[in-house]
Structures are given as C-alpha cells and as structure tokens.
Enzyme design. Structure first.
Site, short mmCIF file in Angstrom:
data_model
loop_
_atom_site.label_atom_id
_atom_site.label_comp_id
_atom_site.label_asym_id
_atom_site.label_seq_id
_atom_site.Cartn_x
_atom_site.Cartn_y
_atom_site.Cartn_z
N GLY A 147 4.29 4.56 -0.87
CA GLY A 147 5.04 4.86 0.35
C GLY A 147 4.49 6.06 1.09
N ASP A 148 4.16 7.12 0.35
CA ASP A 148 3.60 8.32 0.98
C ASP A 148 2.25 8.02 1.62
OD1 ASP A 148 5.35 10.73 0.22
OD2 ASP A 148 5.13 9.69 -1.68
N SER A 149 1.40 7.27 0.91
CA SER A 149 0.07 6.99 1.42
C SER A 149 0.11 6.12 2.68
CB SER A 149 -0.78 6.33 0.34
OG SER A 149 -0.93 7.19 -0.77
#
Length: 397
Positions: free
Chosen positions: A167-169
C-alpha cells in the site's frame, strides 16, 4: 547529480515508507533530495527489518542519493529553516497526519505564499478531505480498505497480504506521478504549484480493475481465488514434480492453443467451447486440472523449457536467492554492488525504469543522521558560528 530531474530540489518531511520511497525515486533520477529528520533517532526505518551493525539495510536502499539534515521541528528556529528551504525548492513531500503541517506553521497557504512555484505532495491514509481524513492510516490499512486484501489468499482462509508494504509503495508511485505532472505544468509556464493529495486507500483502489462495475451492474463480488486470476483462464500457479511451483498465463486465444498442444491436449486446443476466454472461464477447473496433471509429471526446469519453446508465458516463483543469481536480472543491472560504511560490500536492487538517454544513477547509500546538516545550512547563508549555535541549542544535529 545528473539525470532528467537534475536541478529539481525536493524537501522530504516523512518517515518510514510512502514519502521516503517517493523521494528516493526522484533522487535516483537526479533530483536533489533533502531529507528532514528528527535529531536523536531520525527516521524509524533506520531500525526496521534486518540490521547491519545497528543500521537497517532497508535504510541504505530507501535513502540512497539523499541528503540528511536533522532539524528539531518543535522549535521556531527549526521551522524557519524549513521555510527557508521551501523558498528555493520545487517539491515538498510529506506523509504526516493531515493537519500536522498546518500546526507546524508549514501548511499549504504558508508555503504557497513563500514559493508560488512549489508543489506540495501530501501522502496520508485517507487523503486531506473527507470524514476519515483524521484517522491514522498505514499501508496495511490502505490495502484492507482499498480492496486488495479481500481478493488475496485462498478462498477458505482469512484474507492474506503480500510480504511487502504494498500500500505504501503504490502511494509512492502515485505521489511521484502527481509531482511530475505538477512540475511539468510549472516548468512549462502553464501555472503555479499545487497540492498533490495522495491517499493510501485510493492508491490501492486505483489498481482494482473492474471490481466496482462488476458489483454495481452484475451484483458480482470478486472473492479470493488463491493463485488463479478470476475471470481470466487459464492463469494459475501449478505444482511441479520436484516440489516447485510454476506460474502459467495461457489466457489469450492463440497462447491457449499453444499451451494445450504443449501439454499434449490437442483435443482441448481444438474444442470450440474453449476458443474464447468466456468459454474457458466457464470450465476453468477442467483446464487447471489438465495443466496441473502435466506440470506435476515434470521437474520445473523441463516444464519451463517446453513452455518457452511453445511460446507460452511462464515462470518459476523466485526467492531472493533466485533473483540475485538470475542472468537476466544481472544483464539488466537490476542487482548492483553497493558499499556500506566500513567498506562492506552488499547487493542492492537496481533502478527502474530504464531511460535510454538519461538513466538513473546511484551516488551514495543512505546517509548518517544529519550528515549534510552543515552543508545545507551553509547554502542558506548561515555561518559556521551560527550553525554551531543552533546545534548547541538543540535546533539541529
């Protein structure tokens, strides 16, 4: 520094993953990235995952080509340093909780007045507006609420996650896209800087293909399907005789025929009911059983060789050990040798994407905390005596 982003200055006020990964991508292509860290411990990622002599190996990768300055943002003098840096910056990337930058006196209204050409990239769990905006949000929550967790895993088990901070990437990639779009507008003289509002949830949701119209029009809720790709057949993960697994994507019409012929099932290749994807999906269990029966009879190397000869997309599931010795990875400079403090040699991932004329470059690994504080402040016109005074006051490190 060289590269297509040479001359672009980026201020990073972020920790851990989303904002730092976005800034790293820009640094690899020539942007000057000045990372703001808290004095003392700095970015928590310095201690995340596996450590080498007290420092995370992830840190050295996540922060390569960046300059680290340690500034106390709880002090008025520290906030003034950020404002001075923003006056000559092109992009500011932050992933604090919505409203935090405003409380620091570094909100969009303040920064835009200081530098109308500045692009402010804001990454948060749910975005800068909406009823959930003040909720804390990590990448894992973005994956859950963005839809990807519900569709990941085996049908009879709890939803699974990828073994990385997906999700962060994904938010980082959307952040870079937004930053470059805004920069293009500014540099071409079409307008001033703007806010790029990136949500972790929305970044995941943006990848969810036809999930919503399938539900809205057809009442279909896409469920977990293990290694298969729902509605596209055949595309699955199959066992081999030596205990390995092979991913086979035989889902276009001509590839399907070649696949069936390769596994000795010409009868299925010529069957009219399997001529198109919808017909194959209707009887996907039969097709998967036929393919698995064939793969189970062969060691993975032989299965891959036969599928390659037939022109069928297939690949083994790689571990880190497979990646670092793979000749294609090596030929594409996707596994590079890096040097850590003390002269220790370590393999690191290469740079993506590959640009023919202005490729990305790696100049140094993640820096020590505050390694560039003095040089960056000197560029702002501060004398050595002034910098020493700020250090004694705990404003910088």
């Amino acid at each position: 520094m060289s590269g297509p982003l040479k001359g672009i200055r980026v201020i990073e006020i972020g920790t851990l993953i989303a904002a730092p990964f976005a800034a790293r991508l820009m640094a690899e292509f020539g942007a000057e990235v000045i990372k703001i860290e808290a004095p003392g411990d700095g970015d928590p990622i310095r201690k995340w995952r596996k450590l080498h002599e007290g420092t995370s190996l992830w840190w050295y990768l996540q922060s390569r080509n960046k300059k680290s300055i340690a500034v106390n943002l709880k002090s008025a003098e520290g906030i003034d340093i950020i404002r001075q840096l923003a006056c000559n910056a092109d992009v500011l990337i932050e992933n604090l909780k919505p409203g935090a930058m405003e409380k620091l006196g570094l909100g969009w209204d303040v920064l835009h007045e200081l530098n109308p050409k500045l692009t402010m990239v804001r990454i948060s769990g749910y975005g800068q507006t909406g009823p959930y905006k003040e909720r804390p949000g990590f990448g894992a929550i973005g994956e859950a609420m963005g839809g990807i967790r519900y569709t990941t895993g085996e049908p009879d088990r709890a939803p699974a996650r990828a073994g990385i901070s997906l999700g962060d990437s994904l938010a980082s990639l959307h952040a870079v896209m937004g930053a470059l779009m805004s920069l293009l507008r500014v540099k071409s003289g079409q307008g001033a800087g703007q806010v790029v509002d990136v949500s972790l949830v929305e970044s995941v949701f943006n990848l969810m293909e036809s999930l919503v119209p399938e539900y809205d029009l057809l009442g279909h809720v896409r469920e977990r399907s293990g290694g298969a790709l729902p509605g596209i057949a055949p595309s699955n993960t199959y066992p081999t005789r030596d205990g390995a697994y092979i991913v086979i994507a035989g889902n276009s019409n001509p590839i399907f025929k070649r696949l069936m012929q390769a596994i000795g099932r010409a009868d299925l290749a010529d069957d009219p009911q399997f001529a198109h994807n919808d017909g194959r999906v209707a009887r996907v269990a039969l097709l998967d059983a036929a393919i698995a029966g064939w793969t189970s009879s062969l060691p993975i190397a032989e299965a891959l060789a036969r599928l390659e000869e037939a022109g069928v997309p297939a690949g083994r599931i790689y571990s880190a050990a497979d990646i670092v010795t793979d000749p294609h990875y090596l030929a594409r400079d996707m596994v590079l040798q890096a040097e850590l403090p003390g002269g220790v040699q370590v393999k690191m991932p290469g740079i993506v994407p590959k640009l023919s004329e202005t490729p990305g470059e790696i100049h140094w690994q993640g820096p020590a905390l505050g390694q560039h504080t003095a040089s960056v402040l000197a560029e702002l016109g501060m004398t050595a005596a002034h910098i020493a005074q700020l250090q004694q006051q705990g404003v910088v490190q």
